[in-house]
Design an enzyme around this catalytic site. Structure first.
Site, PDB file in Angstrom:
ATOM      1  N   ASP A 168     -21.286  19.049   6.613  1.00 51.35           N
ATOM      2  CA  ASP A 168     -22.368  19.685   5.885  1.00 51.35           C
ATOM      3  C   ASP A 168     -21.823  20.821   5.029  1.00 51.35           C
ATOM      4  OD1 ASP A 168     -24.118  17.995   7.202  1.00 51.35           O
ATOM      5  OD2 ASP A 168     -24.631  19.468   8.745  1.00 51.35           O
ATOM      6  N   ARG A 169     -22.539  21.131   3.973  1.00 50.56           N
ATOM      7  CA  ARG A 169     -22.082  22.171   3.034  1.00 50.56           C
ATOM      8  C   ARG A 169     -21.716  23.478   3.745  1.00 50.56           C
ATOM      9  NH1 ARG A 169     -24.889  23.246  -2.676  1.00 50.56           N
ATOM     10  NH2 ARG A 169     -23.330  24.653  -3.555  1.00 50.56           N
TER      11      ARG A 169
END
Length: 296
Positions: free
Chosen positions: A131-132
Site C-alpha cells: 500500500d502507498r
C-alpha cells in the site's frame, strides 16, 4: 554489475573484523560502508550489524556496487539487484505502481528509470504490491518470465513475510491468529464477511511491546489479501495507527504504522533462499521510548 565475492568463514568472529581481514587493502570506513549499504550477505541474508556473530563454514557474500547496490533513489533503498530481480526498501507515501491520479512518482517509474540507465530496453515487472503508506521490503522482476514464475509459485516460493505494526490500544494477548473471510465493497474498502463469502485471510501476530495507549506487533501473513493486516487489526478493535480508512482515530507519527520488515523467498532462477530484513522504523520505536520515559 560488479563482481560478487564469496568467502567461507574459518573461525568464530564478528562480521566487521572478518571483512577487515578479507579487504585489508580497503580502509575501515569503506568496509563499514559495505555493511551500511546492505552489500554484505551471510548465508543468503543481508546483514548490516558490525557485531554480527559468524560461525565456521558460514558463507559471506559481498555484492558489487556497479548496479547501484545500496543506492538510494528518491527515498528507495536498493537491497539487492541481479539480472533477474530487484529488492527494495520502499518508503511510506510512495505508490508501488501508477494510478489514475498519480503516474510519475511511483516505485515502478523510479526503478524503470534506474534499470534503463544501463540499457533503454530494460524493464521491470510488478511481482507484489505494498500500500502507498506502507513501507518496507518489496520485490520486482526484471523479466516477464521471472515475474510469472514467482506469481505462479508464490505460496511455495515465499517462505516468510513479516510485518511490524503500531496499533491503537493495548493488545491483551501476547500472540494469536486472526482468521476471517474478506470481501471488497463498492468503494474498494475490504471488510470482514460471513464464513465462506469472499476470500479466506489468515494473519498471526505476536505482541512485541505495549504502553497502554499503543501496541507494537509482529505479524506474519499466511495469506496475502488486499489490506489484510489493516482490516484484521480493525476487526479485533486495534486499528493500525494513522489508518483512518480502517477505523484509526490517532496519527502520532504522521504516517501509517505498518512496515514490511522481512521477506524470505526462493530465487526463481538460482534456487537460492534469500532473506531481506529491515529495521523497525525509528518513528515506531520512538513512540514507545517517549511514552515510557520517566517524567520530571
Amino acid at each position: 554489475m560488479a563482481k560478487e565475492i564469496t568467502m567461507t568463514v574459518s573461525k568464530p568472529q564478528d562480521l566487521l573484523p572478518f571483512l577487515l581481514e578479507q579487504f585489508s587493502n580497503k580502509g575501515r570506513n569503506k568496509v563499514k560502508m559495505m555493511l551500511t549499504r546492505g552489500q554484505v550477505m551471510v548465508d543468503g541474508r543481508i546483514i548490516t550489524r558490525h557485531d554480527h556473530k559468524l560461525e565456521p563454514q558460514q558463507t559471506v557474500k559481498v555484492l558489487g556496487t556497479a548496479s547501484g547496490m545500496g543506492e538510494v533513489l528518491h527515498g528507495i533503498r536498493i537491497l539487492f539487484e541481479d539480472e533477474h530481480l530487484l529488492v527494495i526498501d520502499k518508503p511510506p507515501g510512495l505508490l508501488s505502481i501508477a494510478t489514475d491520479q498519480e503516474h510519475e512518482r511511483t516505485a515502478y517509474r523510479i526503478l524503470t528509470n534506474h534499470v534503463r540507465a544501463a540499457s533503454k530496453d530494460n524493464r521491470i515487472f510488478i511481482v507484489h504490491r505494498l500500500d502507498r503508506e506502507t513501507s518496507g521490503v518489496m520485490m520486482f522482476a526484471k523479466r516477464e518470465s521471472v515475474q510469472q514464475a514467482l506469481q505462479n509459485s508464490w505460496r511455495d516460493s515465499v517462505l516468510n513475510r513479516t510485518y511490524v505494526a503500531v496499533v491503537e490500544g493495548e493488545v491483551a494477548k501476547s500472540e494469536g491468529t486472526i482468521e476471517t473471510w474478506l470481501k471488497e465493497s463498492g468503494t474498494k474498502t475490504m471488510f470482514v464477511s460471513r464464513p465462506g463469502d469472499g476470500v479466506k485471510a489468515v494473519t498471526s501476530f505476536k505482541r512485541l511491546e505495549t504502553n497502554g495507549t499503543f501496541s507494537l506487533l509482529e505479524l506474519h501473513l499466511e495469506t496475502g489479501r488486499k489490506n489484510q493486516i489493516r482490516v484484521h487489526m480493525q476487526s479485533i478493535g486495534h486499528p493500525v495507527v494513522g489508518d483512518r480508512r480502517y477505523g484509526s482515530r490517532q496519527n502520532p507519527m504522521g504516517r501509517l504504522g505498518l512496515h514490511a520488515r522481512l521477506l524470505t523467498f526462493r530465487h526463481p532462477v538460482t534456487g537460492e533462499i534469500l532473506t531481506f530484513e529491515t529495521a523497525i522504523p525509528v518513528a515506531f520505536r520512538r513512540l514507545f521510548s517517549q511514552r515510557n520515559a520517566p517524567k520530571g
